[in-house]
Each structure stands twice: as C-alpha cells, then as structure tokens.
Design a protein around this motif. Sequence first.
Motif, short mmCIF file in Angstrom:
data_model
loop_
_atom_site.label_atom_id
_atom_site.label_comp_id
_atom_site.label_asym_id
_atom_site.label_seq_id
_atom_site.Cartn_x
_atom_site.Cartn_y
_atom_site.Cartn_z
N LEU A 1 0.78 -1.32 -0.01
CA LEU A 1 -0.01 0.10 -0.04
C LEU A 1 0.79 1.27 0.09
CD1 LEU A 1 -2.82 1.50 0.33
CD2 LEU A 1 -2.37 1.09 2.77
N ARG A 2 1.91 1.15 0.82
CA ARG A 2 2.81 2.55 0.64
C ARG A 2 3.24 3.00 -0.87
NH1 ARG A 2 7.07 0.46 4.67
NH2 ARG A 2 7.12 -1.36 3.34
N ASP A 3 3.44 2.02 -1.62
CA ASP A 3 3.85 2.34 -3.08
C ASP A 3 2.70 3.09 -3.50
OD1 ASP A 3 5.79 0.79 -2.68
OD2 ASP A 3 5.62 -0.40 -4.37
N TRP A 4 1.47 2.61 -3.33
CA TRP A 4 0.28 3.33 -3.99
C TRP A 4 0.05 4.72 -3.41
CZ3 TRP A 4 -4.37 5.11 -1.99
CH2 TRP A 4 -5.27 5.68 -3.11
N LEU A 5 0.49 4.78 -1.96
CA LEU A 5 0.27 5.97 -1.34
C LEU A 5 1.00 7.01 -1.88
CD1 LEU A 5 -0.38 4.96 2.58
CD2 LEU A 5 -1.80 6.01 1.15
N VAL A 6 2.30 6.66 -2.06
CA VAL A 6 3.28 7.74 -2.56
C VAL A 6 2.73 8.20 -4.04
CG1 VAL A 6 5.88 7.91 -3.41
CG2 VAL A 6 5.00 6.70 -1.45
N THR B 1 9.10 17.59 -2.28
CA THR B 1 10.51 17.08 -2.16
C THR B 1 10.29 15.54 -1.53
OG1 THR B 1 10.79 17.80 0.13
CG2 THR B 1 11.44 19.07 -1.67
N GLN B 2 11.32 14.67 -1.53
CA GLN B 2 11.01 13.40 -0.94
C GLN B 2 10.84 13.53 0.76
OE1 GLN B 2 13.99 11.07 -4.08
NE2 GLN B 2 14.67 11.19 -2.04
N LEU B 3 11.70 14.40 1.28
CA LEU B 3 11.33 14.74 2.46
C LEU B 3 9.85 15.15 2.84
CD1 LEU B 3 12.33 14.99 5.52
CD2 LEU B 3 13.14 17.08 5.09
N GLU B 4 9.29 16.04 1.97
CA GLU B 4 7.86 16.51 2.34
C GLU B 4 6.91 15.37 2.04
OE1 GLU B 4 8.27 21.04 0.69
OE2 GLU B 4 7.91 19.44 -0.79
N ILE B 5 7.35 14.36 1.10
CA ILE B 5 6.59 13.20 0.90
C ILE B 5 6.48 12.34 2.15
CG2 ILE B 5 6.36 11.04 -0.35
CD1 ILE B 5 7.24 12.65 -2.79
N LEU C 1 3.15 11.46 4.53
CA LEU C 1 2.58 10.23 4.57
C LEU C 1 3.08 9.28 5.72
CD1 LEU C 1 3.01 9.07 0.82
CD2 LEU C 1 0.80 9.92 1.91
N GLY C 2 3.97 10.08 6.73
CA GLY C 2 4.44 9.51 7.92
C GLY C 2 5.04 8.17 7.54
N ILE C 3 5.81 8.30 6.61
CA ILE C 3 6.80 7.32 6.03
C ILE C 3 8.43 7.85 6.39
CG2 ILE C 3 7.91 5.90 4.36
CD1 ILE C 3 5.18 6.05 2.80
N LEU D 1 11.62 5.68 2.60
CA LEU D 1 10.83 6.20 1.26
C LEU D 1 11.91 6.22 0.25
CD1 LEU D 1 8.81 7.69 -0.23
CD2 LEU D 1 9.84 9.66 0.62
N VAL D 2 13.06 6.34 0.28
CA VAL D 2 14.11 6.18 -0.74
C VAL D 2 14.17 4.72 -1.28
CG1 VAL D 2 16.71 6.46 -1.26
CG2 VAL D 2 15.66 7.89 0.34
N PRO D 3 14.40 3.77 -0.79
CA PRO D 3 14.25 2.30 -1.58
C PRO D 3 12.85 2.28 -2.28
CG PRO D 3 14.76 1.94 0.73
CD PRO D 3 14.68 3.44 0.65
N LEU D 4 11.86 2.59 -1.52
CA LEU D 4 10.34 2.76 -2.23
C LEU D 4 10.33 3.51 -3.51
CD1 LEU D 4 7.31 3.30 -0.32
CD2 LEU D 4 7.56 4.20 -2.45
N LEU D 5 11.16 4.68 -3.39
CA LEU D 5 10.94 5.53 -4.65
C LEU D 5 12.16 4.81 -5.50
CD1 LEU D 5 11.33 9.15 -2.99
CD2 LEU D 5 9.20 7.96 -4.36
N ASP D 6 13.14 4.25 -5.17
CA ASP D 6 14.19 3.70 -6.05
C ASP D 6 13.36 2.41 -6.86
OD1 ASP D 6 16.11 5.15 -5.25
OD2 ASP D 6 17.01 3.47 -3.81
N ARG D 7 12.37 1.80 -6.23
CA ARG D 7 11.76 0.74 -6.69
C ARG D 7 10.85 1.08 -7.93
NH1 ARG D 7 10.39 -1.40 -2.38
NH2 ARG D 7 8.34 -0.53 -2.19
#
Length: 160
Positions: A55-60, A72-76, A80-82, A87-93
Amino acid sequence: MPAKRDHPAKPATPPSPAAAGGPGVDDLTWLAYRAADALGEAFNKVSRDAGLADLRDWLVLALISGDQAQRTQLEIATQLGIDKSTLVPLLDRLERDGLIVRTTSERDRRVRIPQATPAGITVVKKVAIARDAAINDRLAAIPPSERASFHATLWRIVAG
C-alpha cells in the motif's frame, strides 16, 4: 463401540480473546489494531495485485499524481508518515519500474522531486478502483447511511 449420533457434532467455537486471557471486545486498542490490520491487508492485496510492493507504493504514487504540487522526498515522507530511510528504497523501486521519475529541484539542485509517469498514473487509477471495492467489501456490515459518520470519526481520531 461408540454411540451412534443422530446429528453431527457442532464444531468447537474458538474462545473469545477475553476468555483466552487476551483483550476483550471492549478494548479499543485491540479493536483499532484489528480493524487497521484487516483493512491494511485488504489494501496491500489490492496493491500487490497491481504489481506494487504494498500500500505504501500506492500512497506515494497517489500523492505525487493527485495534483501538480512538486513535493520533495522529505515532504512526501513527512506528509505520509513514512520514514525517509524507508521512502528512498521505495522510490528507487517505483523509478526502476517506470512508475515515477525524479527530477532536480529548480530551487535547490541537491533536492529531488518525484513525479508520477503516465504508467504510474494508470496504476494509481487501477488501484483506486480496486481499493474502493475492497473498502466496500470490508465495510459491508456498516450501513451506507453510517459510513460517512464512521469516516468522519476516523478523521477526528487521526487529527487528534
């Protein structure tokens, strides 16, 4: 020789959590945890069925494709409380799978701005439809006339 039964034996009923020494049905902590777990698992299944990790992938994806705001990645992570280390490996994926691209901020070249690709937006829409069906399935016991109140109550809890 065992006695002949006219009726099949009733299956044993599992003990209630309170009878088993656990929290009871009046324990809000237990109920909230179980409800979040049940909904979370339903949402994770919907996300995995669409090719996402969870679900975190979809939330992002939903957050960065929902408007034209450049976060920004920090704002995301904050919104989202991640944790940013998650978050960084999630965004990489997501980037590897072609669902997002990361551009450099015009204000600060050190900052990356994730943006959904057309493929990412398609996944967001697909999951949103399946998510709504999963919600309706999970909330089937709550009459539609009470769902708005339930939703508002959850927001009041989250907002504090």
